[in-house]
Design a protein around this motif. Structure first.
Motif, PDB file in Angstrom:
ATOM      1  N   ASN A 197      36.643  11.974   4.920  1.00  0.00           N
ATOM      2  CA  ASN A 197      36.110  13.007   4.039  1.00  0.00           C
ATOM      3  C   ASN A 197      34.746  12.656   3.506  1.00  0.00           C
ATOM      4  OD1 ASN A 197      37.264  11.088   2.382  1.00  0.00           O
ATOM      5  ND2 ASN A 197      37.811  12.545   0.811  1.00  0.00           N
ATOM      6  N   CYS A 198      34.128  13.672   2.929  1.00  0.00           N
ATOM      7  CA  CYS A 198      32.761  13.573   2.452  1.00  0.00           C
ATOM      8  C   CYS A 198      32.679  14.380   1.164  1.00  0.00           C
ATOM      9  CB  CYS A 198      31.821  14.146   3.523  1.00  0.00           C
ATOM     10  SG  CYS A 198      30.088  14.167   3.042  1.00  0.00           S
ATOM     11  N   GLU A 199      32.312  13.703   0.086  1.00  0.00           N
ATOM     12  CA  GLU A 199      32.227  14.373  -1.214  1.00  0.00           C
ATOM     13  C   GLU A 199      30.790  14.305  -1.701  1.00  0.00           C
ATOM     14  OE1 GLU A 199      36.625  12.527  -2.349  1.00  0.00           O
ATOM     15  OE2 GLU A 199      34.896  12.079  -3.627  1.00  0.00           O
ATOM     16  N   GLN A 200      30.197  15.459  -1.890  1.00  0.00           N
ATOM     17  CA  GLN A 200      28.820  15.487  -2.376  1.00  0.00           C
ATOM     18  C   GLN A 200      28.784  16.136  -3.752  1.00  0.00           C
ATOM     19  OE1 GLN A 200      26.212  17.330   0.531  1.00  0.00           O
ATOM     20  NE2 GLN A 200      26.333  15.532   1.864  1.00  0.00           N
ATOM     21  N   GLU A 201      27.980  15.567  -4.649  1.00  0.00           N
ATOM     22  CA  GLU A 201      27.717  16.218  -5.931  1.00  0.00           C
ATOM     23  C   GLU A 201      26.214  16.320  -6.098  1.00  0.00           C
ATOM     24  OE1 GLU A 201      29.751  12.674  -8.082  1.00  0.00           O
ATOM     25  OE2 GLU A 201      28.262  13.403  -9.498  1.00  0.00           O
ATOM     26  N   TYR A 202      25.782  17.422  -6.687  1.00  0.00           N
ATOM     27  CA  TYR A 202      24.358  17.692  -6.803  1.00  0.00           C
ATOM     28  C   TYR A 202      23.964  17.781  -8.269  1.00  0.00           C
ATOM     29  CZ  TYR A 202      25.818  19.293  -2.194  1.00  0.00           C
ATOM     30  OH  TYR A 202      26.401  19.386  -0.960  1.00  0.00           O
ATOM     31  N   GLU A 203      23.008  16.951  -8.657  1.00  0.00           N
ATOM     32  CA  GLU A 203      22.495  16.976 -10.029  1.00  0.00           C
ATOM     33  C   GLU A 203      21.353  17.981 -10.145  1.00  0.00           C
ATOM     34  OE1 GLU A 203      23.168  14.862 -12.767  1.00  0.00           O
ATOM     35  OE2 GLU A 203      24.809  13.789 -11.813  1.00  0.00           O
ATOM     36  N   GLN A 204      20.589  18.130  -9.074  1.00  0.00           N
ATOM     37  CA  GLN A 204      19.473  19.071  -9.093  1.00  0.00           C
ATOM     38  C   GLN A 204      19.164  19.517  -7.666  1.00  0.00           C
ATOM     39  OE1 GLN A 204      15.380  17.196  -9.425  1.00  0.00           O
ATOM     40  NE2 GLN A 204      16.522  15.645 -10.544  1.00  0.00           N
ATOM     41  N   TYR A 205      18.531  20.683  -7.551  1.00  0.00           N
ATOM     42  CA  TYR A 205      18.117  21.180  -6.241  1.00  0.00           C
ATOM     43  C   TYR A 205      16.762  20.569  -5.884  1.00  0.00           C
ATOM     44  CZ  TYR A 205      21.703  24.779  -5.483  1.00  0.00           C
ATOM     45  OH  TYR A 205      22.886  25.428  -5.225  1.00  0.00           O
ATOM     46  N   LEU A 206      16.631  20.150  -4.647  1.00  0.00           N
ATOM     47  CA  LEU A 206      15.361  19.608  -4.171  1.00  0.00           C
ATOM     48  C   LEU A 206      14.371  20.742  -3.939  1.00  0.00           C
ATOM     49  CD1 LEU A 206      16.805  16.972  -1.723  1.00  0.00           C
ATOM     50  CD2 LEU A 206      15.328  16.458  -3.681  1.00  0.00           C
ATOM     51  N   MET A 250      26.786  11.000  -2.759  1.00  0.00           N
ATOM     52  CA  MET A 250      27.689  11.310  -1.644  1.00  0.00           C
ATOM     53  C   MET A 250      28.650  10.151  -1.437  1.00  0.00           C
ATOM     54  SD  MET A 250      26.874  12.267   2.321  1.00  0.00           S
ATOM     55  CE  MET A 250      26.141  10.694   2.780  1.00  0.00           C
ATOM     56  N   ARG A 251      29.931  10.499  -1.408  1.00  0.00           N
ATOM     57  CA  ARG A 251      30.953   9.519  -1.027  1.00  0.00           C
ATOM     58  C   ARG A 251      31.428   9.876   0.371  1.00  0.00           C
ATOM     59  NH1 ARG A 251      31.509   9.709  -6.386  1.00  0.00           N
ATOM     60  NH2 ARG A 251      31.611   7.671  -7.392  1.00  0.00           N
TER      61      ARG A 251
END
Lengths: 178, 136
Positions: free
Chosen positions: A105-114, A160-161
Motif C-alpha cells: 500500500n501507499c499512503e500519501q498526505e498533502y500539506e499544501q499544493y505544489l 508518503m508511506r
C-alpha cells in the motif's frame, strides 16, 4: 525477537536524502500527466480557475507529488542528491533468501499544493520492519518507507508511506492460508 | 469550469458516480512516462514476462493519479485532497477495464472534511481499494 529481525531492525530510522528533482514544478509536465490520467480539473491548467478555487496560481495534481523527484530515463538521481537508500534493507533480505517483492500500500498526505516554480526534494527513512509474516504469497517481512517532501523554502509539502512485502514464495504445489 | 459539489448537501452514504477506464497499452505506457517511471515492467512486455507477469502492468503513480482524478471529477475544482491511502491488489493489464466506485463514509462539519471510500475493480478483482480525505 529473531536474530534476523534484530538485524533488519538496525536499518530502521536512519534518515536519507535530500533527493532532489530534475525539474521545478512546471506546466508541461503537469499537462502531460493530466492528459494521460484523463484529468480535466482546470486548476491544473488554467490560472483563472486555479484562482477561483483559492490558489495563487496553477497547481500540480497532489497525487503527482512523487513524480517530480523520480529518476527518469537515465535512472540517475538529480545532481546533489544522496546516493544512499532507505530501502537498503531489501538487498539484505534478497541475500537472505527472500527474492519476491510486492507493493502492498501507499499512503500519501498533502500539506499544501505544489505550484509552478516550486523545487521539490524529499528525505526518506525506513519507518518499520514487521515480524516475519506468512501470507498467500509466501513468508517474509513488511517494510515501510516514509518519504517527506519539501519545497524550496524547506516547508513540508506532504508525506508518503510506501509499504512493500519482501518474501520467499511458498514452495510450488504447497498451499497456504490468508 | 468544473462545478464543485456542495459540502452542505453531501451526506454520508452518498455514492460517487462510477467511472470506467479502459486499460490500454497507451494508458499504461503514457501514464508511466508522464509520472517519470521508466521501470521496464510498465512498457516492455518481454521484460514483464521474464518476471512472471503475463504482460506489462500499470504503475502505482498512475493508480494514485487516477484515484485523485476520480474523486475530484466528482467533488469539483474547489476540492483539496488531504490524504490518498491506497491498497494495491490485482494488476491492471492491457485489454482490461477498471471501474471505480466510491461512497462518502465520513463528514466532519467543523473541519469541512469528507472521507470517501473507493475501489477500482477489473476482471481479476480489486486493483485498488482506498480512502481519500478532502476538504471542500
Amino acid at each position: 525477537m529473531s536474530a534476523m529481525l534484530a538485524e533488519l531492525q538496525q536499518y530502521v530510522g536512519g534518515r536519507f536524502g535530500p533527493f532532489y528533482s530534475w525539474d521545478a514544478v512546471n506546466a508541461p509536465m503537469i499537462r502531460h500527466w493530466c492528459e494521460a490520467m484523463g484529468d480535466h480539473n482546470p486548476i491544473y491548467t488554467d490560472v483563472e480557475a486555479a484562482r477561483e478555487a483559492g490558489h495563487a496560481q496553477r497547481v500540480a495534481p497532489p497525487t503527482m507529488m512523487q513524480a517530480w523527484s523520480m529518476l527518469g530515463y537515465g535512472g540517475e538521481r538529480a545532481p546533489g542528491s544522496d546516493t544512499g537508500s532507505a530501502f537498503a534493507v531489501l538487498q539484505l533480505l534478497e541475500e537472505a533468501g527472500y527474492p519476491g517483492v510486492v507493493a502492498v500500500n501507499c499512503e500519501q498526505e498533502y500539506e499544501q499544493y505544489l505550484q509552478e516554480g516550486d523545487q521539490v526534494y524529499y528525505m526518506a527513512e525506513l519507518e518499520s520492519v514487521s515480524e516475519e509474516k506468512t501470507t498467500a504469497l509466501g513468508t517474509g517481512f513488511f517494510c515501510t518507507e516514509l518519504s517527506t517532501f519539501y519545497n524550496q523554502r524547506d516547508e513540508v509539502v506532504g508525506r508518503m508511506r510506501f509499504r512493500i512485502f519482501k518474501y520467499r514464495p511458498h514452495p510450488q504445489g504447497e498451499r497456504s492460508g490468508s | 469550469m468544473v462545478a464543485s459539489a456542495d459540502f452542505d448537501r453531501i451526506e454520508v452514504g452518498e455514492q460517487l458516480p462510477p467511472l470506467s477506464i479502459d486499460i490500454t497499452p497507451k494508458l499504461i505506457v503514457g501514464a508511466a512516462l508522464a509520472s517519470r517511471d521508466y521501470q521496464d515492467v510498465h512498457h516492455d512486455k518481454a521484460a514483464a514476462r521474464a518476471l512472471g507477469s503475463p504482460d506489462i502492468f500499470m504503475n502505482i503513480l498512475t493508480t494514485n493519479g487516477l484515484v485523485g482524478r476520480y474523486v475530484t471529477d466528482w467533488a469539483g475544482s474547489n476540492a483539496r485532497l488531504r490524504n490518498v491511502d491506497i491498497r494495491l491488489g490485482a494488476p491492471n493489464f492491457p485489454g482490461d477495464c477498471m471501474t471505480f466506485s466510491g461512497e462518502v463514509v465520513a463528514k466532519d462539519e467543523a473541519e469541512h472534511l469528507l472521507e470517501v471510500e473507493l475501489k477500482g475493480s477489473n476482471s481479476l478483482g480489486d486493483h485498488v481499494t482506498g480512502r481519500v480525505r478532502l476538504t471542500l
